[in-house]
Write a protein that holds these residues in place. Structure first.
Motif, PDB file in Angstrom:
ATOM      1  N   SER A  48      -2.686  10.920   3.841  1.00  0.00           N
ATOM      2  CA  SER A  48      -1.755  11.359   4.876  1.00  0.00           C
ATOM      3  C   SER A  48      -0.978  12.592   4.399  1.00  0.00           C
ATOM      4  CB  SER A  48      -0.793  10.238   5.244  1.00  0.00           C
ATOM      5  OG  SER A  48       0.023   9.915   4.130  1.00  0.00           O
ATOM      6  N   ASP A  49      -0.362  13.246   5.341  1.00  0.00           N
ATOM      7  CA  ASP A  49       0.450  14.425   5.023  1.00  0.00           C
ATOM      8  C   ASP A  49       1.810  13.956   4.506  1.00  0.00           C
ATOM      9  OD1 ASP A  49       1.716  16.840   4.812  1.00  0.00           O
ATOM     10  OD2 ASP A  49       1.202  17.527   6.823  1.00  0.00           O
ATOM     11  N   ARG A  50       2.060  14.162   3.231  1.00  0.00           N
ATOM     12  CA  ARG A  50       3.313  13.719   2.632  1.00  0.00           C
ATOM     13  C   ARG A  50       4.524  14.385   3.284  1.00  0.00           C
ATOM     14  NH1 ARG A  50       4.635  11.179  -2.359  1.00  0.00           N
ATOM     15  NH2 ARG A  50       2.412  11.006  -2.761  1.00  0.00           N
ATOM     16  N   ARG A  51       4.287  15.544   3.899  1.00  0.00           N
ATOM     17  CA  ARG A  51       5.403  16.246   4.537  1.00  0.00           C
ATOM     18  C   ARG A  51       5.979  15.464   5.712  1.00  0.00           C
ATOM     19  NH1 ARG A  51       2.418  21.886   5.471  1.00  0.00           N
ATOM     20  NH2 ARG A  51       0.851  20.342   6.115  1.00  0.00           N
ATOM     21  N   ALA A  52       5.171  14.614   6.331  1.00  0.00           N
ATOM     22  CA  ALA A  52       5.692  13.801   7.440  1.00  0.00           C
ATOM     23  C   ALA A  52       6.781  12.867   6.937  1.00  0.00           C
ATOM     24  CB  ALA A  52       4.551  13.005   8.076  1.00  0.00           C
ATOM     25  N   TRP A  53       6.565  12.271   5.776  1.00  0.00           N
ATOM     26  CA  TRP A  53       7.558  11.391   5.156  1.00  0.00           C
ATOM     27  C   TRP A  53       8.789  12.180   4.712  1.00  0.00           C
ATOM     28  CZ3 TRP A  53       9.191   6.621   4.271  1.00  0.00           C
ATOM     29  CH2 TRP A  53       9.960   6.328   3.142  1.00  0.00           C
ATOM     30  N   LEU A  70       9.108   5.532   7.579  1.00  0.00           N
ATOM     31  CA  LEU A  70       7.839   4.823   7.361  1.00  0.00           C
ATOM     32  C   LEU A  70       7.071   4.676   8.669  1.00  0.00           C
ATOM     33  CD1 LEU A  70       5.870   3.274   5.594  1.00  0.00           C
ATOM     34  CD2 LEU A  70       7.289   1.232   5.870  1.00  0.00           C
ATOM     35  N   LEU A  71       7.792   4.413   9.749  1.00  0.00           N
ATOM     36  CA  LEU A  71       7.135   4.323  11.053  1.00  0.00           C
ATOM     37  C   LEU A  71       6.507   5.657  11.443  1.00  0.00           C
ATOM     38  CD1 LEU A  71       9.700   2.156  13.087  1.00  0.00           C
ATOM     39  CD2 LEU A  71       7.415   1.484  12.314  1.00  0.00           C
ATOM     40  N   SER A  72       7.187   6.752  11.133  1.00  0.00           N
ATOM     41  CA  SER A  72       6.632   8.081  11.417  1.00  0.00           C
ATOM     42  C   SER A  72       5.355   8.317  10.617  1.00  0.00           C
ATOM     43  CB  SER A  72       7.657   9.170  11.091  1.00  0.00           C
ATOM     44  OG  SER A  72       8.827   9.018  11.873  1.00  0.00           O
ATOM     45  N   LEU A  73       5.376   7.915   9.358  1.00  0.00           N
ATOM     46  CA  LEU A  73       4.198   8.075   8.512  1.00  0.00           C
ATOM     47  C   LEU A  73       3.055   7.189   8.999  1.00  0.00           C
ATOM     48  CD1 LEU A  73       3.065   9.407   5.932  1.00  0.00           C
ATOM     49  CD2 LEU A  73       3.920   7.429   4.658  1.00  0.00           C
ATOM     50  N   MET A  74       3.385   5.991   9.419  1.00  0.00           N
ATOM     51  CA  MET A  74       2.361   5.095   9.948  1.00  0.00           C
ATOM     52  C   MET A  74       1.725   5.667  11.208  1.00  0.00           C
ATOM     53  SD  MET A  74       4.325   1.450   9.411  1.00  0.00           S
ATOM     54  CE  MET A  74       3.309   0.659  10.655  1.00  0.00           C
ATOM     55  N   ALA A 128       0.833  -1.206   0.000  1.00  0.00           N
ATOM     56  CA  ALA A 128       0.000   0.000   0.000  1.00  0.00           C
ATOM     57  C   ALA A 128       0.869   1.258   0.000  1.00  0.00           C
ATOM     58  CB  ALA A 128      -0.922  -0.012   1.216  1.00  0.00           C
ATOM     59  N   PHE A 129       1.934   1.246   0.778  1.00  0.00           N
ATOM     60  CA  PHE A 129       2.840   2.401   0.804  1.00  0.00           C
ATOM     61  C   PHE A 129       3.504   2.598  -0.549  1.00  0.00           C
ATOM     62  CE2 PHE A 129       7.247   3.851   1.282  1.00  0.00           C
ATOM     63  CZ  PHE A 129       7.013   5.135   1.741  1.00  0.00           C
ATOM     64  N   ALA A 130       3.954   1.505  -1.168  1.00  0.00           N
ATOM     65  CA  ALA A 130       4.598   1.602  -2.481  1.00  0.00           C
ATOM     66  C   ALA A 130       3.629   2.135  -3.528  1.00  0.00           C
ATOM     67  CB  ALA A 130       5.131   0.236  -2.897  1.00  0.00           C
ATOM     68  N   LEU A 131       2.372   1.724  -3.445  1.00  0.00           N
ATOM     69  CA  LEU A 131       1.376   2.205  -4.400  1.00  0.00           C
ATOM     70  C   LEU A 131       1.042   3.674  -4.186  1.00  0.00           C
ATOM     71  CD1 LEU A 131      -1.073  -0.842  -4.418  1.00  0.00           C
ATOM     72  CD2 LEU A 131       0.460  -0.152  -6.259  1.00  0.00           C
TER      73      LEU A 131
END
Length: 233
Positions: free
Chosen positions: A125-130, A144-148, A47-50
């Motif tokens: 999600s907020d892409r800025r977190a990544w 990735l953990l932060s984004l999750m 899902a993250f890759a997509l």
């Protein structure tokens, strides 16, 4: 027998510790929890890759996952039955009418649902977190953990929805499990069997278990959301 008497008998079965009833509940929960546990991490990564990746065929894969969500569970059961039967290509595995076959079927049912719902969670999600995590020197796993964590509630909702789908499905479990007492009989197949015999008390009791489960999961999710909202205000 009226509805009130059936409900009374069902309640008595629940609180009397009936071994047959709770054995069915145990099979249902163990199979479904194991199936969900097998697919959470692969679904999360796909899902993250997509959502964040850029590669050819990305939308084709996503369209396929969305399409597979609508496949009836009995069709999945039929496909597995043909594969796992003695005449099938996987007949040597001797998995038909076992809990392993039920787990495999439930994995096939919840996998596309988890990917689609988790993809939606990452998309919103907020892409800025990544990007911020990577800018600050975090490794890809830590980012990735932060984004999750930022998307934890929709991700948790995806897991709850997928678990609810597999623990209540009957078509696939009936075909590849065989509804064998003390082995592959789970809550939905037991409800179908007891209702067909006109013995509604056990079916109602098992339905109560599913209802309590649904209320409990949604209550926990609502409490977690509420606490998070209070912290942000």
């Amino acid at each position: 027998m009226n509805i009130w008497q059936t409900t009374q008998q069902a309640t008595q079965l629940l609180f009397s510790g009936d071994s047959a009833l709770w054995g069915i509940v145990g099979v249902s929960f163990s199979v479904s929890l194991f199936a969900i546990a097998l697919v959470i991490i692969p679904s999360l990564l796909i899902a993250f890759a997509l959502a964040y990746g850029k590669f050819p065929g990305r939308w084709l894969i996503l369209s396929l996952m969305n399409t597979l969500q609508s496949v009836p569970t009995v069709v999945i059961g039929l496909l597995l039955y043909m594969l796992l039967s003695r005449a099938g290509p996987l007949g040597d595995w001797q998995m038909l009418f076992t809990q392993k076959a039920m787990i495999l079927g439930q994995v096939m049912i919840c996998f596309p649902l988890l990917i689609s719902m988790m993809h939606a969670a990452f998309q919103n999600s907020d892409r800025r977190a990544w990007e911020t995590a990577l800018t600050l020197g975090s490794s890809y796993p830590r980012a990735l953990l932060s984004l999750m964590w930022e998307s934890r509630f929709p991700l948790l909702a995806a897991i709850v929805a997928s678990f609810s789908r597999v623990i209540t499905e009957v078509g696939c479990s009936m075909m590849v499990g065989g509804n064998i007492l003390n082995s592959t009989r789970n809550i939905p197949t037991a409800i179908a069997l007891e209702s067909s015999k006109g013995a509604f008390a056990q079916g109602v009791a098992l339905g109560m278990v599913l209802l309590i489960l649904a209320l409990g999961l949604n209550f926990i999710l609502s409490i977690a959301r509420g606490k998070a909202h209070l912290r942000t205000n």
